[in-house]
Design an enzyme around this catalytic site. Structure first.
Site, PDB file in Angstrom:
ATOM      1  N   LEU A 119      -8.205 -12.134  -1.506  1.00 39.65           N
ATOM      2  CA  LEU A 119      -8.534 -12.074  -3.597  1.00 39.65           C
ATOM      3  C   LEU A 119      -8.003 -11.958  -4.307  1.00 39.65           C
ATOM      4  CD1 LEU A 119     -11.147 -11.261  -5.229  1.00 39.65           C
ATOM      5  CD2 LEU A 119     -11.423  -9.287  -4.701  1.00 39.65           C
ATOM      6  N   GLU A 178     -11.829 -19.031  14.089  1.00 43.62           N
ATOM      7  CA  GLU A 178     -12.671 -17.489  13.322  1.00 43.62           C
ATOM      8  C   GLU A 178     -14.157 -17.972  12.822  1.00 43.62           C
ATOM      9  OE1 GLU A 178     -11.337 -15.742   9.575  1.00 43.62           O
ATOM     10  OE2 GLU A 178     -11.131 -18.073   8.589  1.00 43.62           O
ATOM     11  N   CYS A 203       0.651  -1.641  -0.169  1.00 43.93           N
ATOM     12  CA  CYS A 203       0.018   0.067   0.015  1.00 43.93           C
ATOM     13  C   CYS A 203       0.486   0.858  -0.065  1.00 43.93           C
ATOM     14  CB  CYS A 203      -1.098  -0.073   1.601  1.00 43.93           C
ATOM     15  SG  CYS A 203      -1.867  -1.329   1.303  1.00 43.93           S
ATOM     16  N   SER A 226      -6.347 -12.135  15.478  1.00 42.93           N
ATOM     17  CA  SER A 226      -5.087 -12.309  15.528  1.00 42.93           C
ATOM     18  C   SER A 226      -4.268 -12.045  16.394  1.00 42.93           C
ATOM     19  CB  SER A 226      -4.500 -12.438  13.989  1.00 42.93           C
ATOM     20  OG  SER A 226      -4.172 -11.672  13.450  1.00 42.93           O
ATOM     21  N   ILE A 239      11.195   2.015  12.722  1.00 45.10           N
ATOM     22  CA  ILE A 239      10.921   2.351  13.675  1.00 45.10           C
ATOM     23  C   ILE A 239      10.637   2.405  14.757  1.00 45.10           C
ATOM     24  CG2 ILE A 239       9.108   4.033  11.367  1.00 45.10           C
ATOM     25  CD1 ILE A 239       6.740   2.771  12.686  1.00 45.10           C
ATOM     26  N   THR A 254      -7.170  -1.284  11.057  1.00 46.36           N
ATOM     27  CA  THR A 254      -8.208  -2.047  10.120  1.00 46.36           C
ATOM     28  C   THR A 254      -9.426  -2.162  10.910  1.00 46.36           C
ATOM     29  OG1 THR A 254      -7.980  -4.565   9.591  1.00 46.36           O
ATOM     30  CG2 THR A 254      -7.470  -4.076  11.576  1.00 46.36           C
ATOM     31  N   TYR A 278      -1.671  -9.662  15.249  1.00 49.27           N
ATOM     32  CA  TYR A 278      -1.664  -8.823  14.530  1.00 49.27           C
ATOM     33  C   TYR A 278      -2.824  -7.978  14.255  1.00 49.27           C
ATOM     34  CZ  TYR A 278      -2.800  -6.150  10.613  1.00 49.27           C
ATOM     35  OH  TYR A 278      -3.560  -4.964  10.020  1.00 49.27           O
ATOM     36  N   HIS A 279      -4.063  -8.584  14.775  1.00 48.55           N
ATOM     37  CA  HIS A 279      -5.110  -7.538  14.546  1.00 48.55           C
ATOM     38  C   HIS A 279      -5.435  -7.007  15.934  1.00 48.55           C
ATOM     39  CE1 HIS A 279      -6.390  -9.993  10.957  1.00 48.55           C
ATOM     40  NE2 HIS A 279      -7.029  -8.945  10.556  1.00 48.55           N
ATOM     41  N   LYS A 303      -3.241  -4.103  16.142  1.00 49.21           N
ATOM     42  CA  LYS A 303      -4.042  -2.709  15.683  1.00 49.21           C
ATOM     43  C   LYS A 303      -4.925  -1.740  16.656  1.00 49.21           C
ATOM     44  CE  LYS A 303      -2.369  -2.480  11.443  1.00 49.21           C
ATOM     45  NZ  LYS A 303      -1.853  -1.556  10.781  1.00 49.21           N
TER      46      LYS A 303
HETATM   47  P1  NAD Z   1       3.442  -4.383   3.694  1.00 51.23           P
HETATM   48  O1  NAD Z   1       4.228  -5.661   4.313  1.00 51.23           O
HETATM   49  O2  NAD Z   1       3.449  -4.993   2.000  1.00 51.23           O
HETATM   50  O3  NAD Z   1       3.992  -2.895   4.089  1.00 51.23           O
HETATM   51  C1  NAD Z   1       4.705  -3.134   5.181  1.00 51.23           C
HETATM   52  C2  NAD Z   1       6.158  -1.847   5.301  1.00 51.23           C
HETATM   53  O4  NAD Z   1       6.413  -1.247   6.496  1.00 51.23           O
HETATM   54  C3  NAD Z   1       7.143  -3.151   4.626  1.00 51.23           C
HETATM   55  O5  NAD Z   1       7.873  -2.580   3.398  1.00 51.23           O
HETATM   56  C4  NAD Z   1       8.200  -3.193   5.558  1.00 51.23           C
HETATM   57  O6  NAD Z   1       9.518  -3.140   5.853  1.00 51.23           O
HETATM   58  C5  NAD Z   1       7.356  -1.651   6.654  1.00 51.23           C
HETATM   59  N1  NAD Z   1       7.897  -1.438   8.397  1.00 51.23           N
HETATM   60  C6  NAD Z   1       7.658  -2.712   8.970  1.00 51.23           C
HETATM   61  N2  NAD Z   1       8.005  -2.851   9.942  1.00 51.23           N
HETATM   62  C7  NAD Z   1       8.449  -1.538   9.979  1.00 51.23           C
HETATM   63  C8  NAD Z   1       9.073  -0.640  11.247  1.00 51.23           C
HETATM   64  N3  NAD Z   1       9.470  -1.319  11.952  1.00 51.23           N
HETATM   65  N4  NAD Z   1       9.926   0.018  10.934  1.00 51.23           N
HETATM   66  C9  NAD Z   1       9.853   0.943   8.939  1.00 51.23           C
HETATM   67  N5  NAD Z   1       9.709   0.448   8.442  1.00 51.23           N
HETATM   68  C10 NAD Z   1       8.883  -1.111   8.767  1.00 51.23           C
HETATM   69  O7  NAD Z   1       2.242  -4.298   4.041  1.00 51.23           O
HETATM   70  P2  NAD Z   1       1.245  -3.614   3.481  1.00 51.23           P
HETATM   71  O8  NAD Z   1      -0.022  -4.394   2.444  1.00 51.23           O
HETATM   72  O9  NAD Z   1       1.238  -2.704   2.070  1.00 51.23           O
HETATM   73  O10 NAD Z   1       0.353  -3.144   4.862  1.00 51.23           O
HETATM   74  C11 NAD Z   1       0.536  -1.328   5.420  1.00 51.23           C
HETATM   75  C12 NAD Z   1      -0.488  -1.023   6.065  1.00 51.23           C
HETATM   76  O11 NAD Z   1      -1.445  -1.316   5.917  1.00 51.23           O
HETATM   77  C13 NAD Z   1      -0.386  -2.409   7.295  1.00 51.23           C
HETATM   78  O12 NAD Z   1      -0.865  -1.161   8.695  1.00 51.23           O
HETATM   79  C14 NAD Z   1      -1.559  -3.035   7.354  1.00 51.23           C
HETATM   80  O13 NAD Z   1      -1.990  -2.844   8.556  1.00 51.23           O
HETATM   81  C15 NAD Z   1      -3.078  -2.137   6.686  1.00 51.23           C
HETATM   82  N6  NAD Z   1      -3.352  -2.651   6.196  1.00 51.23           N
HETATM   83  C16 NAD Z   1      -3.136  -3.127   4.856  1.00 51.23           C
HETATM   84  C17 NAD Z   1      -4.453  -3.726   4.144  1.00 51.23           C
HETATM   85  C18 NAD Z   1      -3.981  -5.147   3.201  1.00 51.23           C
HETATM   86  O14 NAD Z   1      -4.902  -5.993   2.633  1.00 51.23           O
HETATM   87  N7  NAD Z   1      -2.969  -5.088   2.220  1.00 51.23           N
HETATM   88  C19 NAD Z   1      -5.981  -4.565   4.407  1.00 51.23           C
HETATM   89  C20 NAD Z   1      -5.965  -3.355   5.837  1.00 51.23           C
HETATM   90  C21 NAD Z   1      -4.848  -2.852   6.466  1.00 51.23           C
HETATM   91  N1  USQ Z   2      -8.886 -16.867   3.525  1.00 57.92           N
HETATM   92  C1  USQ Z   2      -9.404 -18.052   2.566  1.00 57.92           C
HETATM   93  N2  USQ Z   2      -9.056 -18.924   1.931  1.00 57.92           N
HETATM   94  C2  USQ Z   2      -7.330 -18.157   2.070  1.00 57.92           C
HETATM   95  C3  USQ Z   2      -7.287 -16.814   2.412  1.00 57.92           C
HETATM   96  C4  USQ Z   2      -7.767 -16.615   3.276  1.00 57.92           C
HETATM   97  O1  USQ Z   2     -10.646 -18.336   3.018  1.00 57.92           O
HETATM   98  O2  USQ Z   2      -6.507 -18.549   0.693  1.00 57.92           O
HETATM   99  C5  USQ Z   2     -10.220 -15.998   4.466  1.00 57.92           C
HETATM  100  C6  USQ Z   2      -9.720 -16.225   5.601  1.00 57.92           C
HETATM  101  O3  USQ Z   2      -9.891 -17.041   6.095  1.00 57.92           O
HETATM  102  C7  USQ Z   2     -10.442 -14.890   6.417  1.00 57.92           C
HETATM  103  C8  USQ Z   2     -10.691 -14.373   5.190  1.00 57.92           C
HETATM  104  O4  USQ Z   2     -10.133 -14.371   3.769  1.00 57.92           O
HETATM  105  O5  USQ Z   2     -11.551 -15.075   6.847  1.00 57.92           O
HETATM  106  C9  USQ Z   2      -9.952 -12.354   5.329  1.00 57.92           C
HETATM  107  O6  USQ Z   2      -8.985 -13.041   4.551  1.00 57.92           O
HETATM  108  P1  USQ Z   2      -6.647 -12.642   4.833  1.00 57.92           P
HETATM  109  O7  USQ Z   2      -5.867 -13.198   4.469  1.00 57.92           O
HETATM  110  O8  USQ Z   2      -7.700 -11.482   2.917  1.00 57.92           O
HETATM  111  O9  USQ Z   2      -6.799 -10.761   5.350  1.00 57.92           O
HETATM  112  P2  USQ Z   2      -6.864 -11.150   6.334  1.00 57.92           P
HETATM  113  O10 USQ Z   2      -6.590 -11.850   7.338  1.00 57.92           O
HETATM  114  O11 USQ Z   2      -8.018 -10.152   7.498  1.00 57.92           O
HETATM  115  O12 USQ Z   2      -6.309  -9.546   6.674  1.00 57.92           O
HETATM  116  C10 USQ Z   2      -5.539  -8.830   5.427  1.00 57.92           C
HETATM  117  C11 USQ Z   2      -4.379  -7.822   5.687  1.00 57.92           C
HETATM  118  C12 USQ Z   2      -4.854  -7.031   7.121  1.00 57.92           C
HETATM  119  C13 USQ Z   2      -6.090  -6.126   7.231  1.00 57.92           C
HETATM  120  C14 USQ Z   2      -6.692  -7.207   6.662  1.00 57.92           C
HETATM  121  C15 USQ Z   2      -7.630  -6.422   6.591  1.00 57.92           C
HETATM  122  O13 USQ Z   2      -3.367  -8.829   5.122  1.00 57.92           O
HETATM  123  O14 USQ Z   2      -2.972  -6.192   6.786  1.00 57.92           O
HETATM  124  O15 USQ Z   2      -5.508  -5.554   8.559  1.00 57.92           O
HETATM  125  O16 USQ Z   2      -6.647  -7.987   5.816  1.00 57.92           O
HETATM  126  S1  USQ Z   2     -10.078  -6.874   7.797  1.00 57.92           S
HETATM  127  O17 USQ Z   2      -9.651  -8.191   6.764  1.00 57.92           O
HETATM  128  O18 USQ Z   2     -10.277  -6.031   6.990  1.00 57.92           O
HETATM  129  O19 USQ Z   2      -8.976  -6.587   8.985  1.00 57.92           O
END
Ligand code: NAD
Ligand code: USQ
Length: 371
Positions: free
Chosen positions: A239, A328, A12, A179, A75, A144, A181-182, A185
């Site tokens: 997706l 879940e 992102c 999780s 960071i 998230t 992770y969640h 947040k």
């Molecule tokens: P990503 O892993 O592709 O990117 C995260 C970046 O942050 C990486 O480049 C990593 O090197 C850097 N990073 C991590 N820890 C660090 C630290 N301590 N210091 C400096 N850099 C650091 O992840 P993404 O998919 O781009 O997600 C970015 C943000 O958006 C996350 O906070 C994630 O929780 C949130 N988010 C992502 C999604 C998704 O579907 N990808 C959905 C909802 C929220």
């Molecule tokens: N899932 C499947 N099959 C797969 C992968 C996932 O059925 O092959 C299901 C999972 O069990 C879950 C749903 O799809 O129920 C979403 O899973 P995901 O891996 O696409 O997303 P999630 O683990 O929720 O995490 C991702 C990002 C995270 C962000 C989050 C937004 O990795 O950084 O915070 O989406 S949210 O879901 O709104 O919390």
């Protein structure tokens, strides 16, 4: 605006940094490349071959004439964050720099602890650096939708008005994340809310849904600007995984019944939402929460949509139901509000906001704010 994108080497963050730069903002990226290291640790790779940061930035400069400054560092190191904030002097910090995979955080104790330390300490350092060196800077923090979990009631945007034993208040919406992770947040959200309350910082917690796609207008300009696309079982989001599986003839891996419903958004909307949040900053002391997604789907609905799309491309797509590796609900109610980001668009003049009692007024209320 001067915008600092933390985590700008990631999925992102990279797309957002380029979008903001092309829109005329002065952009800096900070990253420690931890994500490239985690891929190495797990033996996985982005499907698209992303370039090293110097090559990415050189290509951007050559194509657009715009320079993006780069700060290499972690960071969780306060010296690094405070130097960054002092030297770049941002108007907004967009914070993506976290370990973001739920499955990664659930591997074992070490990965759970790492995820929470990395995410919570990084955000805390940032809050202290902003307080000390840039208190008027607007923090746009990626939260998230998963912070809320899947409650059996409608999901509001950050706060909920409740009546209990005859008394009313507006309180943070209950969080039931799925999780470690969640959970990190959720801890971040509490720390940010507290910092706004006691120091008067301004913040927007963007509770983003699951992101899909990889191409934005900017990353499509040149192969050297290509964005990452993860499809593995740890970092691949559902997706993106399904599309990769359909393309290579692997059955779609629906976990359990597939009734798990989440909010989703295209990465092109991620970048636009972030800019909207930056352009209309929260006010001093305000910690506002925007739910950021465009549509909600169950996993099984997504699988059927991918199957139908595959048919048009002459792909024979099969759907598998695998035992769900996550704890879940596989079938549940889900209805989440997502009005604030739309209301913050320049076209909108008024927005209804739920205001917690500690912010500004001393009394909680649901009010109309003229922007
Ligand atoms: P990503 O892993 O592709 O990117 C995260 C970046 O942050 C990486 O480049 C990593 O090197 C850097 N990073 C991590 N820890 C660090 C630290 N301590 N210091 C400096 N850099 C650091 O992840 P993404 O998919 O781009 O997600 C970015 C943000 O958006 C996350 O906070 C994630 O929780 C949130 N988010 C992502 C999604 C998704 O579907 N990808 C959905 C909802 C929220
Ligand atoms: N899932 C499947 N099959 C797969 C992968 C996932 O059925 O092959 C299901 C999972 O069990 C879950 C749903 O799809 O129920 C979403 O899973 P995901 O891996 O696409 O997303 P999630 O683990 O929720 O995490 C991702 C990002 C995270 C962000 C989050 C937004 O990795 O950084 O915070 O989406 S949210 O879901 O709104 O919390």
């Amino acid at each position: 605006m001067r915008v600092c994108v933390l985590g700008g080497d990631g999925y992102c963050g990279w797309a957002t940094a380029l979008y903001l730069s092309r829109k005329g903002h002065k952009v800096a990226i900070a990253d420690n490349f931890a994500r490239r290291q985690w891929d190495f640790e797990l033996g996985v790779q982005t499907l698209t071959p992303i370039r090293p940061m110097p090559e990415r930035l050189r290509a951007w400069k050559q194509l657009t004439g715009e320079s993006i400054e780069f700060f290499s560092g972690d960071i969780t190191d306060y010296e690094f964050v405070s130097t960054l904030v002092r030297s770049f002097a941002p108007d907004a910090v967009v914070h993506f720099a976290e370990q973001r995979a739920a499955p990664y955080s659930m591997i074992d104790r070490k990965h759970a602890v790492f995820t929470q330390v990395n995410n919570v300490v990084g955000t805390l350092n940032l809050l202290f650096a902003l307080r000390e060196f840039r208190p008027d800077c607007h923090l746009v923090k990626l939260g998230t939708m998963g912070e809320y979990g899947t409650p059996n009631i409608d999901i509001e945007e950050g706060y909920i008005a409740i009546e209990h034993n005859g008394r009313k208040d507006v309180v943070p919406y209950p969080k039931q994340p799925g999780s470690f992770y969640h959970l990190s947040k959720v801890h971040d959200s509490h720390n940010i809310m507290f910092a706004c309350k006691i120091w008067g910082l301004r913040a927007t917690d963007l509770n983003q849904g699951v992101v899909y796609g990889t191409v934005t207008d900017e990353v499509a300009l040149d192969e050297d600007l290509i964005n990452r696309l993860d499809y593995d079982e740890v970092f691949g989001t559902v997706l993106n995984r399904f599309c990769a599986q359909a393309a290579c003839g692997h059955p779609l891996t629906v976990y359990g019944k597939g009734g798990q419903t989440r909010g989703y958004l295209d990465i092109r909307d991620t970048v636009r939402c972030v800019e909207l949040a930056c352009l209309q900053p929260a006010r001093p002391g305000e910690c506002r929460v925007f739910n950021q997604f465009t549509e909600q789907f169950s996993v099984l609905e997504l699988a059927h949509m991918v199957k139908a799309a595959g048919r048009k491309l002459n792909l024979h797509v099969e759907i598998d139901h695998l035992p769900d590796p996550r704890v879940e609900s596989e079938e549940h109610y889900y209805n989440a509000r997502h009005c604030q980001i739309r209301a913050s668009s320049p076209k909108s003049t008024t927005t209804t906001r739920v205001i917690p009692s500690w912010w500004n007024s001393g009394s909680s209320r649901i009010c109309s704010l003229n922007r």
